[in-house]
Design a protein around this motif. Structure first.
Motif, PDB file in Angstrom:
ATOM      1  N   VAL A 171       1.555  15.677   0.939  1.00  0.00           N
ATOM      2  CA  VAL A 171       2.153  16.974   0.606  1.00  0.00           C
ATOM      3  C   VAL A 171       2.184  17.764   1.898  1.00  0.00           C
ATOM      4  O   VAL A 171       1.132  18.058   2.460  1.00  0.00           O
TER       5      VAL A 171
ATOM      6  N   TYR B 192       5.866  14.284  -7.614  1.00  0.00           N
ATOM      7  CA  TYR B 192       4.731  14.098  -6.711  1.00  0.00           C
ATOM      8  C   TYR B 192       3.589  13.354  -7.396  1.00  0.00           C
ATOM      9  O   TYR B 192       3.068  12.370  -6.857  1.00  0.00           O
ATOM     10  N   ILE B 193       3.192  13.826  -8.578  1.00  0.00           N
ATOM     11  CA  ILE B 193       2.067  13.205  -9.293  1.00  0.00           C
ATOM     12  C   ILE B 193       2.378  11.733  -9.567  1.00  0.00           C
ATOM     13  O   ILE B 193       1.532  10.854  -9.383  1.00  0.00           O
ATOM     14  N   GLY B 194       3.603  11.476  -9.997  1.00  0.00           N
ATOM     15  CA  GLY B 194       4.021  10.102 -10.281  1.00  0.00           C
ATOM     16  C   GLY B 194       3.792   9.177  -9.093  1.00  0.00           C
ATOM     17  O   GLY B 194       3.329   8.048  -9.241  1.00  0.00           O
TER      18      GLY B 194
ATOM     19  N   ALA C  61       1.780   9.955  -6.299  1.00  0.00           N
ATOM     20  CA  ALA C  61       0.425  10.027  -5.742  1.00  0.00           C
ATOM     21  C   ALA C  61      -0.602   9.272  -6.571  1.00  0.00           C
ATOM     22  O   ALA C  61      -1.585   8.752  -6.030  1.00  0.00           O
ATOM     23  N   GLN C  62      -0.376   9.186  -7.880  1.00  0.00           N
ATOM     24  CA  GLN C  62      -1.424   8.572  -8.714  1.00  0.00           C
ATOM     25  C   GLN C  62      -1.610   7.087  -8.407  1.00  0.00           C
ATOM     26  O   GLN C  62      -2.651   6.516  -8.724  1.00  0.00           O
ATOM     27  N   ASP C  63      -0.653   6.471  -7.758  1.00  0.00           N
ATOM     28  CA  ASP C  63      -0.816   5.076  -7.331  1.00  0.00           C
ATOM     29  C   ASP C  63      -1.010   4.967  -5.821  1.00  0.00           C
ATOM     30  O   ASP C  63      -0.943   3.878  -5.255  1.00  0.00           O
TER      31      ASP C  63
ATOM     32  N   LYS D 211       0.856  -1.181   0.000  1.00  0.00           N
ATOM     33  CA  LYS D 211       0.000   0.000   0.000  1.00  0.00           C
ATOM     34  C   LYS D 211       0.896   1.235   0.000  1.00  0.00           C
ATOM     35  O   LYS D 211       2.075   1.173   0.375  1.00  0.00           O
TER      36      LYS D 211
ATOM     37  N   VAL E 169       6.756  18.913  -9.100  1.00  0.00           N
ATOM     38  CA  VAL E 169       5.381  18.437  -9.085  1.00  0.00           C
ATOM     39  C   VAL E 169       5.236  17.114  -9.850  1.00  0.00           C
ATOM     40  O   VAL E 169       4.423  16.260  -9.489  1.00  0.00           O
ATOM     41  N   ALA E 170       6.065  16.899 -10.885  1.00  0.00           N
ATOM     42  CA  ALA E 170       5.977  15.663 -11.665  1.00  0.00           C
ATOM     43  C   ALA E 170       6.295  14.458 -10.779  1.00  0.00           C
ATOM     44  O   ALA E 170       5.607  13.429 -10.844  1.00  0.00           O
TER      45      ALA E 170
ATOM     46  N   ASN F  54      -2.726   4.979  -2.075  1.00  0.00           N
ATOM     47  CA  ASN F  54      -3.991   4.594  -1.449  1.00  0.00           C
ATOM     48  C   ASN F  54      -4.480   5.720  -0.560  1.00  0.00           C
ATOM     49  O   ASN F  54      -5.667   6.004  -0.478  1.00  0.00           O
ATOM     50  N   VAL F  55      -3.551   6.341   0.147  1.00  0.00           N
ATOM     51  CA  VAL F  55      -3.889   7.473   1.007  1.00  0.00           C
ATOM     52  C   VAL F  55      -3.066   8.662   0.535  1.00  0.00           C
ATOM     53  O   VAL F  55      -1.834   8.630   0.602  1.00  0.00           O
ATOM     54  N   ASN F  56      -3.718   9.698   0.006  1.00  0.00           N
ATOM     55  CA  ASN F  56      -3.021  10.905  -0.428  1.00  0.00           C
ATOM     56  C   ASN F  56      -3.563  12.094   0.345  1.00  0.00           C
ATOM     57  O   ASN F  56      -4.758  12.346   0.307  1.00  0.00           O
ATOM     58  N   LEU F  57      -2.702  12.792   1.048  1.00  0.00           N
ATOM     59  CA  LEU F  57      -3.181  13.919   1.851  1.00  0.00           C
ATOM     60  C   LEU F  57      -2.404  15.193   1.540  1.00  0.00           C
ATOM     61  O   LEU F  57      -1.235  15.141   1.163  1.00  0.00           O
ATOM     62  N   PHE F  58      -3.057  16.318   1.710  1.00  0.00           N
ATOM     63  CA  PHE F  58      -2.415  17.633   1.592  1.00  0.00           C
ATOM     64  C   PHE F  58      -2.541  18.291   2.957  1.00  0.00           C
ATOM     65  O   PHE F  58      -3.638  18.492   3.458  1.00  0.00           O
TER      66      PHE F  58
END
Lengths: 159, 159, 159
Positions: free
Chosen positions: C10, C146-148, C150-152, C5, C143-144, C154-158
């Motif tokens: 961020v 990060y996106i790479g 985060a897109q996989d 997982k 940012v690239a 399960n838990v993404n938080l800001f």
């Protein structure tokens, strides 16, 4: 058989407006038949305080925190334009005018819709908040409880 | 055929720096071919205001909010070190020096990349903001629209 | 073989309490065997500053930012009830009493648990922070990156 979608929210903030946003999203997700959890940590715990003082034994620092922090959802300030309490009055006044639900009612509605409200036990310990001072029908847990819920969540937010 | 990845952001904050972060992530995700939505609610709506005054009829409280809130992305303050407006000037000055894109251009870029910009109708109602006062080519919706998008999102953030 | 997982955070905020929440969640997720990334951007970078001054060449504005921002995790203020630094002292005092881990130790623990700590290069550029001023064993990205991640996630938080 399809599984239910799942929404989890960490409510860290003690601001009236942010707590409103959290509860509006939670109630919306519950209406969409999501399983919803709000994990109240740090200042977010204030949304769960009873609005009357409850007699409990506390140390000095814990008493200070208890006095300095808002007692319950209705007494929280705004994240912006608080103006020593003027802002919340204005917001509540326009909310009334537009028939928007005030925060204490949003919390009630969440409980009626079976949104799981968790109080972070580590924060309770730190700030000296005791179960008697918080609303009824809460669950209690720490970061492990949160991770366990969130790792299967479809929508996970930190507010 | 693989489905597109999806990023949704709730922009609650009215701070220049937080809105910048939201739009940088949104534009980055769009560049990565995600379907991207920014749902502007509460103070986050200010990022979508036109910078000139628009003549619309309003009640007293709504006029007050209209005057007190920043008119458009360029006039928003910082979440930290705002120093009565000095902070934003310093930030904008270093951004210029390093050729970083200011917020209004980040919003434009998002629109060019087909990032879906939604204005929260409940907030518009509360704060008395009308469509004429906001940028063109927005969509309008409430919490249901947000949940509908976010429940299939890969990256969901609350900013 | 099941995949691990994944949790990504961020950390935008420069507040002591919010950074604590971020690191407690990160360490919790790592204990649950998640792959964890904290992407430090804007004021969140301050959590990664060394607490001693490091001699590096800077322009005037960059020097100003360097002086105005807290040097390291231990010097950050609270998001609420900061009271000119009184709040952090109270919090640290109750934390000590309850054996809760202070922020600098939470950061250390994260590094020991192989939480990936990324410093946002765009922010470093803007605020004039140089690698020598930050902790060792960080990764650097934009940012690239990060996106790479985060897109996989399960838990993404800001935060």
């Amino acid at each position: 058989m399809t599984e239910k979608k799942k929404t989890t929210i960490v409510l860290f903030s003690g601001d009236y407006d942010k707590a409103m946003a959290a509860y509006i999203i939670a109630n919306g997700a519950a209406a969409y038949d999501h399983e919803v959890t709000i994990f109240h940590t740090f200042w977010g715990l204030n949304a769960l305080r009873k609005d009357n003082q409850v007699a409990v034994k506390k140390g000095f620092l814990e008493k200070m925190f208890g006095k300095m922090m808002p007692r319950g959802a209705d007494k929280m300030g705004l994240s912006k334009m608080n103006y020593m309490g003027m802002g919340p009055k204005m917001i509540k006044s326009v909310m009334k005018k537009h028939n928007a639900m005030p925060l204490p009612q949003l919390v009630e509605m969440a409980q009626e819709q079976d949104v799981k409200l968790i109080a972070c036990t580590m924060t309770m310990d730190l700030l000296g908040l005791q179960k008697e001072e918080l609303l009824d029908d809460l669950e209690y847990g720490g970061v492990a409880a949160y991770i366990g819920d969130a790792q299967d969540g479809n929508v996970n937010l930190f507010i």
